[in-house]
Design a protein around this motif. Structure first.
Motif, PDB file in Angstrom:
ATOM      1  N   MET A   1       0.835  -1.199   0.000  1.00 39.53           N
ATOM      2  CA  MET A   1       0.000   0.000   0.000  1.00 39.53           C
ATOM      3  C   MET A   1       0.878   1.261   0.000  1.00 39.53           C
ATOM      4  O   MET A   1       1.828   1.343   0.763  1.00 39.53           O
ATOM      5  CB  MET A   1      -0.893   0.005   1.248  1.00 39.53           C
ATOM      6  N   LYS A   2       0.561   2.213  -0.888  1.00 35.56           N
ATOM      7  CA  LYS A   2       1.362   3.442  -0.981  1.00 35.56           C
ATOM      8  C   LYS A   2       0.847   4.477   0.021  1.00 35.56           C
ATOM      9  O   LYS A   2      -0.359   4.574   0.263  1.00 35.56           O
ATOM     10  CB  LYS A   2       1.235   4.037  -2.385  1.00 35.56           C
ATOM     11  N   THR A   3       1.759   5.282   0.560  1.00 34.58           N
ATOM     12  CA  THR A   3       1.335   6.368   1.458  1.00 34.58           C
ATOM     13  C   THR A   3       1.270   7.680   0.683  1.00 34.58           C
ATOM     14  O   THR A   3       1.986   7.867  -0.307  1.00 34.58           O
ATOM     15  CB  THR A   3       2.297   6.508   2.651  1.00 34.58           C
ATOM     16  N   LEU A   4       0.400   8.578   1.171  1.00 35.35           N
ATOM     17  CA  LEU A   4       0.121   9.824   0.436  1.00 35.35           C
ATOM     18  C   LEU A   4       0.085  11.012   1.390  1.00 35.35           C
ATOM     19  O   LEU A   4      -0.470  10.927   2.492  1.00 35.35           O
ATOM     20  CB  LEU A   4      -1.250   9.683  -0.262  1.00 35.35           C
ATOM     21  N   PHE A   5       0.653  12.136   0.929  1.00 32.56           N
ATOM     22  CA  PHE A   5       0.528  13.430   1.624  1.00 32.56           C
ATOM     23  C   PHE A   5      -0.132  14.396   0.644  1.00 32.56           C
ATOM     24  O   PHE A   5       0.219  14.430  -0.533  1.00 32.56           O
ATOM     25  CB  PHE A   5       1.922  13.949   2.017  1.00 32.56           C
ATOM     26  N   ILE A   6      -1.084  15.203   1.139  1.00 31.47           N
ATOM     27  CA  ILE A   6      -1.759  16.183   0.263  1.00 31.47           C
ATOM     28  C   ILE A   6      -1.572  17.587   0.818  1.00 31.47           C
ATOM     29  O   ILE A   6      -2.031  17.891   1.931  1.00 31.47           O
ATOM     30  CB  ILE A   6      -3.280  15.887   0.146  1.00 31.47           C
ATOM     31  N   THR A   7      -0.906  18.452   0.067  1.00 27.57           N
ATOM     32  CA  THR A   7      -0.863  19.869   0.466  1.00 27.57           C
ATOM     33  C   THR A   7      -2.113  20.542  -0.109  1.00 27.57           C
ATOM     34  O   THR A   7      -2.578  20.172  -1.183  1.00 27.57           O
ATOM     35  CB  THR A   7       0.402  20.588  -0.055  1.00 27.57           C
ATOM     36  N   GLY A   8      -2.655  21.504   0.630  1.00 23.29           N
ATOM     37  CA  GLY A   8      -3.897  22.138   0.164  1.00 23.29           C
ATOM     38  C   GLY A   8      -5.064  21.175   0.252  1.00 23.29           C
ATOM     39  O   GLY A   8      -5.960  21.158  -0.599  1.00 23.29           O
ATOM     40  N   ILE A   9      -5.078  20.393   1.313  1.00 22.38           N
ATOM     41  CA  ILE A   9      -6.038  19.272   1.433  1.00 22.38           C
ATOM     42  C   ILE A   9      -7.480  19.749   1.598  1.00 22.38           C
ATOM     43  O   ILE A   9      -8.421  19.001   1.333  1.00 22.38           O
ATOM     44  CB  ILE A   9      -5.591  18.329   2.592  1.00 22.38           C
ATOM     45  N   THR A  10      -7.673  21.011   2.018  1.00 21.61           N
ATOM     46  CA  THR A  10      -9.037  21.523   2.201  1.00 21.61           C
ATOM     47  C   THR A  10      -9.579  22.239   0.960  1.00 21.61           C
ATOM     48  O   THR A  10     -10.721  22.701   0.963  1.00 21.61           O
ATOM     49  CB  THR A  10      -9.070  22.527   3.379  1.00 21.61           C
ATOM     50  N   GLY A  11      -8.760  22.363  -0.079  1.00 22.32           N
ATOM     51  CA  GLY A  11      -9.184  23.130  -1.257  1.00 22.32           C
ATOM     52  C   GLY A  11     -10.022  22.304  -2.228  1.00 22.32           C
ATOM     53  O   GLY A  11     -10.430  21.173  -1.929  1.00 22.32           O
ATOM     54  N   SER A  12     -10.253  22.886  -3.393  1.00 23.91           N
ATOM     55  CA  SER A  12     -11.062  22.223  -4.415  1.00 23.91           C
ATOM     56  C   SER A  12     -10.405  20.912  -4.861  1.00 23.91           C
ATOM     57  O   SER A  12     -11.042  19.844  -4.889  1.00 23.91           O
ATOM     58  CB  SER A  12     -11.237  23.200  -5.588  1.00 23.91           C
ATOM     59  N   ILE A  13      -9.114  20.959  -5.189  1.00 26.35           N
ATOM     60  CA  ILE A  13      -8.409  19.729  -5.600  1.00 26.35           C
ATOM     61  C   ILE A  13      -8.266  18.774  -4.419  1.00 26.35           C
ATOM     62  O   ILE A  13      -8.531  17.564  -4.533  1.00 26.35           O
ATOM     63  CB  ILE A  13      -7.011  20.071  -6.183  1.00 26.35           C
ATOM     64  N   GLY A  14      -7.883  19.316  -3.252  1.00 31.17           N
ATOM     65  CA  GLY A  14      -7.701  18.478  -2.069  1.00 31.17           C
ATOM     66  C   GLY A  14      -8.975  17.707  -1.733  1.00 31.17           C
ATOM     67  O   GLY A  14      -8.943  16.494  -1.481  1.00 31.17           O
ATOM     68  N   THR A  15     -10.105  18.396  -1.764  1.00 34.17           N
ATOM     69  CA  THR A  15     -11.381  17.756  -1.412  1.00 34.17           C
ATOM     70  C   THR A  15     -11.749  16.671  -2.427  1.00 34.17           C
ATOM     71  O   THR A  15     -12.225  15.586  -2.057  1.00 34.17           O
ATOM     72  CB  THR A  15     -12.488  18.840  -1.365  1.00 34.17           C
ATOM     73  N   GLN A  16     -11.497  16.956  -3.702  1.00 34.98           N
ATOM     74  CA  GLN A  16     -11.814  15.945  -4.726  1.00 34.98           C
ATOM     75  C   GLN A  16     -10.860  14.749  -4.622  1.00 34.98           C
ATOM     76  O   GLN A  16     -11.244  13.602  -4.896  1.00 34.98           O
ATOM     77  CB  GLN A  16     -11.751  16.578  -6.118  1.00 34.98           C
ATOM     78  N   ALA A  17      -9.624  15.019  -4.184  1.00 38.29           N
ATOM     79  CA  ALA A  17      -8.666  13.912  -3.978  1.00 38.29           C
ATOM     80  C   ALA A  17      -9.167  12.992  -2.866  1.00 38.29           C
ATOM     81  O   ALA A  17      -9.049  11.761  -2.960  1.00 38.29           O
ATOM     82  CB  ALA A  17      -7.287  14.460  -3.636  1.00 38.29           C
ATOM     83  N   LEU A  18      -9.763  13.577  -1.831  1.00 41.81           N
ATOM     84  CA  LEU A  18     -10.316  12.754  -0.736  1.00 41.81           C
ATOM     85  C   LEU A  18     -11.457  11.884  -1.256  1.00 41.81           C
ATOM     86  O   LEU A  18     -11.569  10.699  -0.905  1.00 41.81           O
ATOM     87  CB  LEU A  18     -10.794  13.643   0.417  1.00 41.81           C
ATOM     88  N   ASP A  19     -12.296  12.459  -2.117  1.00 40.83           N
ATOM     89  CA  ASP A  19     -13.390  11.669  -2.716  1.00 40.83           C
ATOM     90  C   ASP A  19     -12.829  10.501  -3.526  1.00 40.83           C
ATOM     91  O   ASP A  19     -13.366   9.395  -3.502  1.00 40.83           O
ATOM     92  CB  ASP A  19     -14.240  12.546  -3.650  1.00 40.83           C
ATOM     93  N   VAL A  20     -11.733  10.775  -4.264  1.00 43.93           N
ATOM     94  CA  VAL A  20     -11.109   9.711  -5.062  1.00 43.93           C
ATOM     95  C   VAL A  20     -10.632   8.586  -4.140  1.00 43.93           C
ATOM     96  O   VAL A  20     -10.864   7.399  -4.414  1.00 43.93           O
ATOM     97  CB  VAL A  20      -9.910  10.279  -5.874  1.00 43.93           C
ATOM     98  N   LEU A  21      -9.988   8.963  -3.022  1.00 43.96           N
ATOM     99  CA  LEU A  21      -9.453   7.943  -2.105  1.00 43.96           C
ATOM    100  C   LEU A  21     -10.566   7.040  -1.581  1.00 43.96           C
ATOM    101  O   LEU A  21     -10.371   5.841  -1.393  1.00 43.96           O
ATOM    102  CB  LEU A  21      -8.725   8.602  -0.928  1.00 43.96           C
ATOM    103  N   ASN A  22     -11.748   7.616  -1.378  1.00 42.16           N
ATOM    104  CA  ASN A  22     -12.874   6.816  -0.874  1.00 42.16           C
ATOM    105  C   ASN A  22     -13.241   5.689  -1.827  1.00 42.16           C
ATOM    106  O   ASN A  22     -13.849   4.696  -1.422  1.00 42.16           O
ATOM    107  CB  ASN A  22     -14.112   7.696  -0.676  1.00 42.16           C
ATOM    108  N   THR A  23     -12.882   5.837  -3.114  1.00 43.84           N
ATOM    109  CA  THR A  23     -13.283   4.824  -4.106  1.00 43.84           C
ATOM    110  C   THR A  23     -12.141   3.872  -4.475  1.00 43.84           C
ATOM    111  O   THR A  23     -12.346   2.956  -5.254  1.00 43.84           O
ATOM    112  CB  THR A  23     -13.748   5.496  -5.419  1.00 43.84           C
ATOM    113  N   LEU A  24     -10.937   4.131  -3.973  1.00 41.74           N
ATOM    114  CA  LEU A  24      -9.802   3.316  -4.444  1.00 41.74           C
ATOM    115  C   LEU A  24      -9.555   2.064  -3.590  1.00 41.74           C
ATOM    116  O   LEU A  24      -8.469   1.468  -3.656  1.00 41.74           O
ATOM    117  CB  LEU A  24      -8.523   4.162  -4.533  1.00 41.74           C
ATOM    118  N   ASN A  25     -10.512   1.685  -2.803  1.00 39.04           N
ATOM    119  CA  ASN A  25     -10.458   0.437  -2.033  1.00 39.04           C
ATOM    120  C   ASN A  25      -9.172   0.275  -1.232  1.00 39.04           C
ATOM    121  O   ASN A  25      -8.477  -0.732  -1.336  1.00 39.04           O
ATOM    122  CB  ASN A  25     -10.623  -0.779  -2.975  1.00 39.04           C
ATOM    123  N   ASP A  26      -8.846   1.293  -0.461  1.00 40.14           N
ATOM    124  CA  ASP A  26      -7.710   1.204   0.476  1.00 40.14           C
ATOM    125  C   ASP A  26      -6.366   0.910  -0.187  1.00 40.14           C
ATOM    126  O   ASP A  26      -5.460   0.399   0.464  1.00 40.14           O
ATOM    127  CB  ASP A  26      -7.985   0.140   1.561  1.00 40.14           C
TER     128      ASP A  26
END
Ligand SMILES: NC(=O)C1=CN([C@@H]2O[C@H](COP(=O)(O)OP(=O)(O)OC[C@H]3O[C@@H](n4cnc5c(N)ncnc54)[C@H](OP(=O)(O)O)[C@@H]3O)[C@@H](O)[C@H]2O)C=CC1
Ligand SMILES: CC(=O)[C@@H](O)[C@H](O)COP(=O)(O)O
Ligand SMILES: [Mn+2]
Length: 376
Positions: free
Chosen positions: A1-26
């Protein structure tokens, strides 16, 4: 499993990245993220995703040093410190503005893969940032939709002739040039096809975003043969013309989750999204009207001149901030850019290292502020 850091995690891209993670099955483990000041939203993300490291550049007094097992870094260099401790396999750089460059430089040292949404890192960093990636052995995967598209279109190709960068035309595309004088903030922020942060939405209306993207493509794909075409429904994310006359187009719905997921999972495509309707979706292109987008008059002059790349971005960031606060008019943004570019062009500055970039960025901001305060 790869680890990830997100800068700007509360922004438009950051928020959509969180949505993506919810679908990538851990398959990806989010271990850290950073923001400017939004503690309320960051707290919720820490709780939901179990972050181990977080950072706030401008924290309020209520922000603790630890929260639910997460170490919180605060103040100057907080994102850089969190990136170092997190030591993640992938860093998604989704900070807005020039502040993203320092985050990209730091991520280059600690993360093998850089998923780059922050276009300013390339606009300001230029060859210096590309050389740093080379030295540190990074994999650079663009997230900006057009550049993600071009990245995919040129894979395995070595006869690229020209890049056709697509633009939506932004919120003012149906206005006449004379109407731009009294445009409101609300009109400018009403983007026809994408939902994004405020600065990039203003830049999309003026086409400053497209100039920044031409510069981004210039560095990423090593060519200055780049044309801009408007594709009103933003279904063609860009095109590449090859030497035999073939033009490849990247077709898909306008949704940033697709390029974000691609940057996480490349060379695999693990994200499932709606298939566009190829029968009922029109594919049309228009040339941008220079009277409606006057900043485009500067494109040939700016492209390839590193100090003018920095001047364009800094003057625009300052002017857009004034515009969004209601302190200058829409067309004053372009006046500020022109003034700063003229001033910097006279100086013929040679950029040799990252400190030169930070110094020039600061100088351009001061010139822009003075111009706005004294001349507008
Ligand atoms: N939105 C989009 O669809 C697209 C965006 N991009 C690029 O991605 C980047 C982000 O854009 P977008 O998501 O729209 O921007 P937003 O304004 O929505 O979000 C910006 C994010 O950056 C954080 N931030 C700002 N300054 C700092 C700082 N000094 N240190 C740490 N974090 C900081 C903000 O934190 P806080 O919440 O605390 O303010 C927020 O999380 C930009 O470079 C943009 O050009 C590229 C293509 C598409
Ligand atoms: C989604 C994305 O990549 C943005 O950068 C987009 O390009 C903005 O839309 P415009 O084409 O209107 O600038
Ligand atoms: Mn883009």
């Amino acid at each position: 499993m790869k680890t990830l850091f997100i800068t700007g995690i509360t922004g438009s891209i950051g928020t959509q990245a969180l949505d993506v993670l919810n679908t990538l099955n851990d398959s990806i483990n989010l271990i850290g993220g950073s923001v400017n000041s939004n503690w309320r939203k960051l707290k919720i993300i820490i709780e939901k995703y179990g972050l181990k490291y977080a950072a706030l550049a401008k924290p309020s007094n209520e922000v603790p040093n630890f929260y639910k097992g997460c170490k919180i870094f605060k103040g100057d260099n907080s994102t850089e410190n969190a990136i170092e401790k997190a030591n993640a396999d992938i860093s998604l750089i989704a900070t807005s503005g020039a502040a993203g460059l320092a985050h990209t430089i730091q991520a280059s040292k600690y993360s093998k893969r850089i998923a780059l949404a922050n276009k300013e890192s390339l606009v300001l960093g230029g060859d210096l940032i590309l050389n740093l990636f080379k030295k540190n052995g990074n994999e650079l995967i663009p997230v900006d939709s057009e550049h993600s598209a071009i990245f995919q279109l040129v894979l395995g190709e070595n006869s690229i002739d020209e890049i056709y960068l697509t633009a939506s035309g932004g919120s003012l595309r149906d206005k006449q040039p004379f109407e731009l004088k009294n445009i409101t903030k609300e009109q400018v922020l009403n983007h026809p096809t994408w939902s994004m942060g405020k600065r990039i939405t203003v830049d999309s209306a003026s086409m400053v975003n497209k100039i920044l993207e031409v510069i981004e493509a210039y560095y990423l794909f090593n060519t200055n043969k780049i044309k801009i075409f408007i594709n009103r429904n933003s279904h063609i994310h860009s095109m590449v013309k090859f030497k035999d006359g073939v033009i490849k187009m990247h077709f898909g719905k306008p949704n940033m989750k697709v390029p974000i997921a691609y940057a996480f999972t490349y060379p695999d495509r693990l994200y499932e999204y709606e298939i566009p309707d190829i029968i009922n979706t029109e594919i049309n292109f228009e040339e941008p009207d220079i009277q409606k987008y006057p900043v485009l008059k500067n494109l040939d002059r700016i492209l390839g001149n590193h100090s003018l790349h920095i001047a364009l971005n800094a003057s625009d960031e300052v002017a857009v901030d004034y515009f969004l606060k209601g302190n200058i008019k829409y067309l004053d943004i372009n006046k500020t850019i022109n003034y700063v570019i003229n001033e910097i062009e006279k100086k013929q500055i040679n950029i040799k290292n990252f400190q030169d970039i930070f110094n020039l960025d600061n100088e351009c901001r001061k010139i822009a502020e003075e111009f706005i305060k004294e001349e507008l």
